[in-house]
Design a protein around this motif. Structure first.
Motif, short mmCIF file in Angstrom:
data_model
loop_
_atom_site.label_atom_id
_atom_site.label_comp_id
_atom_site.label_asym_id
_atom_site.label_seq_id
_atom_site.Cartn_x
_atom_site.Cartn_y
_atom_site.Cartn_z
N ILE A 11 -2.67 9.92 -1.52
CA ILE A 11 -1.44 9.39 -1.99
C ILE A 11 -0.85 7.93 -1.30
CG2 ILE A 11 1.03 10.07 -1.67
CD1 ILE A 11 0.22 13.07 -1.76
N LEU A 18 -0.28 0.85 -6.62
CA LEU A 18 0.83 0.59 -7.54
C LEU A 18 1.79 -0.38 -6.93
CD1 LEU A 18 1.53 4.06 -8.72
CD2 LEU A 18 0.22 2.36 -9.94
N TRP A 19 2.01 -0.35 -5.66
CA TRP A 19 3.13 -1.41 -5.06
C TRP A 19 2.38 -2.84 -5.26
CZ3 TRP A 19 7.76 0.40 -3.30
CH2 TRP A 19 8.48 -0.56 -2.80
N ILE A 22 3.24 -3.97 -8.69
CA ILE A 22 4.49 -4.39 -9.29
C ILE A 22 4.92 -5.68 -8.54
CG2 ILE A 22 6.97 -3.96 -9.07
CD1 ILE A 22 6.32 -0.84 -9.00
N PHE A 44 -8.05 11.97 -4.72
CA PHE A 44 -7.25 13.00 -4.84
C PHE A 44 -7.99 14.09 -5.58
CE2 PHE A 44 -3.85 15.73 -6.68
CZ PHE A 44 -3.24 15.78 -5.56
N ALA C 5 11.19 0.48 -11.43
CA ALA C 5 9.87 0.61 -11.12
C ALA C 5 9.43 1.19 -9.62
CB ALA C 5 9.03 -0.63 -11.34
N ARG C 6 10.00 0.59 -8.68
CA ARG C 6 9.78 0.72 -7.38
C ARG C 6 10.28 2.34 -6.98
NH1 ARG C 6 12.60 -4.19 -4.94
NH2 ARG C 6 10.77 -5.81 -5.68
N ILE C 9 7.90 4.91 -8.65
CA ILE C 9 6.78 5.09 -8.00
C ILE C 9 6.80 5.96 -6.66
CG2 ILE C 9 5.30 3.97 -6.31
CD1 ILE C 9 4.70 1.82 -8.31
N LEU C 13 5.33 9.61 -6.51
CA LEU C 13 4.49 10.07 -5.06
C LEU C 13 4.80 11.11 -4.31
CD1 LEU C 13 3.23 6.36 -3.98
CD2 LEU C 13 2.03 8.17 -5.33
N VAL C 16 4.37 14.44 -6.15
CA VAL C 16 2.79 14.65 -5.90
C VAL C 16 2.79 15.43 -4.50
CG1 VAL C 16 0.55 13.76 -5.82
CG2 VAL C 16 1.95 13.00 -7.67
N ALA C 17 3.30 14.54 -3.36
CA ALA C 17 3.25 15.03 -2.32
C ALA C 17 3.61 16.34 -2.09
CB ALA C 17 3.73 14.01 -1.04
N THR C 20 1.28 19.00 -3.77
CA THR C 20 0.12 19.52 -3.29
C THR C 20 0.17 20.84 -2.34
OG1 THR C 20 0.55 17.85 -1.44
CG2 THR C 20 -0.96 17.20 -3.21
N LEU C 23 -1.38 23.86 -3.37
CA LEU C 23 -2.90 23.99 -3.51
C LEU C 23 -3.32 24.64 -2.39
CD1 LEU C 23 -3.48 20.23 -4.41
CD2 LEU C 23 -4.25 22.36 -5.62
N PHE C 24 -2.39 25.14 -1.37
CA PHE C 24 -2.90 25.68 -0.20
C PHE C 24 -2.45 27.20 -0.45
CE2 PHE C 24 -2.82 21.40 0.90
CZ PHE C 24 -4.50 21.20 1.58
#
Lengths: 113, 277, 212
Positions: A11, A18-19, A22, A44, C5-6, C9, C13, C16-17, C20, C23-24
């Motif tokens: 991650i 990606l940073w 940009i 991943f 965009a920042r 992102i 992320l 996604v974190a 996860t 998954l456990f």
């Protein structure tokens, strides 16, 4: 332990890549960032395939937990395709440098307007 | 434990690579990061992926990046675009400095390649060795550590004031040395002119050649900033030069010698009158 | 606009974190031993790449060839005003390239041919062969090596390899799977395709930007 640290690493790598994509204005820097981000995405999937104390999915290694071979097979081709598309992108960067004489994305965009 | 350490190493290498300012270090760092990443795949019981990553991500990807950066046998010039000196016309580069550079390239047997950059980036690019020369209306700042060629075209730095308001200049240019503390800096001369036209600025510190470019383009593309009635104060007499890195003494000598021959045959004068009449 | 965009992102992320943790604990791996043996392989990854997901692999080889053709198109017209002098021969590099080239070729062929038994397969083997050619190019210069190798023939044989791969894969997808002989031949063809593609990329890049 390995699986968890690999998830965290994946991650962070995607975020870093990606940073860069940009923030940097030079197109070669952007491609380097994309390279790192794609490495994170592959990591991943490999981490998803991992099981605690697993061994590679090979016959003849005996019983015991093994890693899931399916995600590994998926990313194997992804790595090769990544090389080919990266080569294509860099070829167009070289083309742009020869014809537009800049690698700065702002200058390229302003010229297109 | 080993896996965690290897993960930390991979992350450190990636962070090291992506925070560099020099592109070469970035490429080398990302290559090393790929190799460490292949080690992480081995710990995750994926030897096939590790083998592919080591062979492709480390060897081939790093190598094509290095080849894309490579400029063997070329003379790379970092430049800013200024109309009669160095500018782009379609796919071609033209201007007075381009004619000089083209002839200099033949003199030293190298292909000349111009790369448009921001004025503020030029010292870094020169110091990192990513370019050999700097051109395009180059006026050195005070205390800049660059080697300078003999003067090419004399010019003057003026303070143009159209209306009350802050004064602007191009970031990294000589004009920045003359800015008052509340002055604003812009990336290049085009953005400076646009800010002046929008009325964000009351005046600007520029050289006569860029001022002439603005006067010529006034009225053509909505850039009315009443320059004709502006008040102008001359600040400093200067000359446009080429800049080199301090350790490029050989190239500097060749350039000096070349400019001397060009001046002695009268070619330099002819070029100047042709482009700046 | 950059802050959008920042934030996107960062949001992605963190999503996604957070995701996860589902998954456990990890689910059990689906039994792969029996299908792998059916395809005549011992390496489950090879069985999937060249068996269960053969279409995927064939089309990815096509994508690879297309990208290489794109590189040729983009860089084909770029030349230099002044051709560079040939690379001077350095005896040390030349000798070490001569000594290393044989083992590299053997290693890549071994990795390709044993890809269905252990870690390996056509893709890494092709990349290793490509790096071997790169080593030789460092010693001899790209242009000279391309003349000595008869590059035009190689490029034609790259398309031959793709055609053979497609024909083999198509035939076995229609007629049923013959076993490990197909795996070995497909791996060797993929090696050829990847190695020639890598060499073409290196050659065109070197021609546009200066010798290696």
């Amino acid at each position: 332990m390995e699986g968890l640290s690999a998830f965290v690493l994946a991650i962070i790598l995607v975020g870093l890549g990606l940073w860069t994509l940009i923030e940097r204005r030079n197109v070669i820097w952007k491609l380097l960032g994309l390279n790192v981000a794609s490495g994170g995405a592959i990591l991943f999937l490999v981490a998803v395939a991992y099981r605690p104390q697993a061994r590679p999915a090979l016959l003849g290694l005996g019983p015991g937990p093994t890693a899931d071979p399916l995600p590994q097979a998926l990313v194997l081709t992804a790595i090769v395709i990544h090389f080919a598309t990266l080569a294509l992108a860099l070829a167009y960067v070289i083309f742009l440098t020869e014809h537009r004489h800049t690698q700065d994305i702002h200058k390229l965009e302003r010229e297109e307007e | 434990m080993g896996a965690v350490l290897l993960c930390a190493l991979t992350l450190t290498l990636a962070a090291f690579a992506l925070t560099r300012r020099r592109l070469l270090w970035g490429v080398i760092g990302v290559g090393a990061h790929s190799l460490a990443l292949a080690g992480v795949y081995l710990f995750l019981a994926a030897p096939d992926v590790a083998l592919a990553e080591a062979a492709i991500g480390f060897a081939l990807v790093t190598f094509i990046f290095l080849l894309a950066l490579r400029r063997t046998g070329r003379l790379v010039v970092a430049a800013t675009e200024v109309y009669p000196l160095l500018y782009q016309e379609g796919d071609k580069i033209a201007g007075l400095e381009w004619e000089i550079l083209r002839r200099f390239g033949q003199w030293v047997h190298r292909d000349v390649e111009v790369l448009w950059v921001n004025r503020a980036d030029i010292p870094r690019l020169l110091a990192a060795g990513e370019t050999d020369l700097a051109a395009g209306g180059f006026l050195p700042r005070e205390g800049a550590t660059v080697l300078l060629s003999p003067p090419l075209v004399p010019t003057q730095l003026v303070n143009v004031r159209c209306r009350p308001g802050p004064v602007g200049a191009v970031a990294g240019d000589r004009g920045q040395d003359h800015l008052p503390p509340d002055g604003l800096t812009y990336e290049d001369a085009g953005e400076l002119a646009a800010a002046l036209a929008r009325g964000e600025l009351g005046g600007a510190v520029v050289d006569l050649v860029r001022l002439r470019q603005w006067l010529l383009s006034e009225g053509t593309n909505k850039t009315h900033f009443a320059l004709r009635d502006a008040e102008m104060t001359p600040l400093e007499d200067l000359a446009f030069r080429f800049a080199l890195v301090p350790h490029e003494t050989e190239l500097h000598q060749a350039l000096e010698e070349f400019l001397k021959t060009l001046a002695s045959t009268g070619e330099l004068e002819r070029l100047i009158t042709e482009h700046l009449q | 606009m950059k802050w959008v965009a920042r934030t996107a992102i960062l949001a992605l992320l963190s999503l996604v974190a957070v995701g996860t943790r589902h998954l456990f604990p990890r689910p059990d791996v689906a039994p792969w031993q029996e299908p792998t043996a059916q395809y005549g392989a011992e390496n489950a990854v090879a069985a999937i790449v060249l068996g269960a997901r053969l279409w995927d692999t064939l089309l990815e080889v096509l994508v690879y060839a297309l990208a290489i053709a794109g590189v040729k198109m983009a860089l084909g017209g770029l030349g230099r005003a002044r051709p560079l002098p040939p690379v001077p021969e350095t005896p040390l590099l030349r000798r070490s390239a001569d000594i290393l080239l044989g083992p590299i070729v053997i290693l890549s062929l071994y990795i390709a041919a044993s890809g269905h038994l252990g870690p390996g397969g056509g893709f890494p083997a092709g990349a290793i062969l490509g790096s071997g050619l790169l080593l030789l190019a460092l010693a001899k210069g790209v242009e000279r090596l391309s003349q000595e190798l008869h590059e035009a023939t190689w490029e034609r044989s790259e398309y031959g390899a793709i055609a053979a791969l497609l024909a083999l894969g198509g035939a076995f997808l229609c007629l049923g799977f013959p076993g490990s002989s197909f795996l070995v031949s497909a791996n060797l063809l993929i090696t050829m395709e990847v190695a020639i593609g890598a060499w073409v990329v290196l050659h065109y890049f070197a021609r546009a930007r200066g010798e290696v």
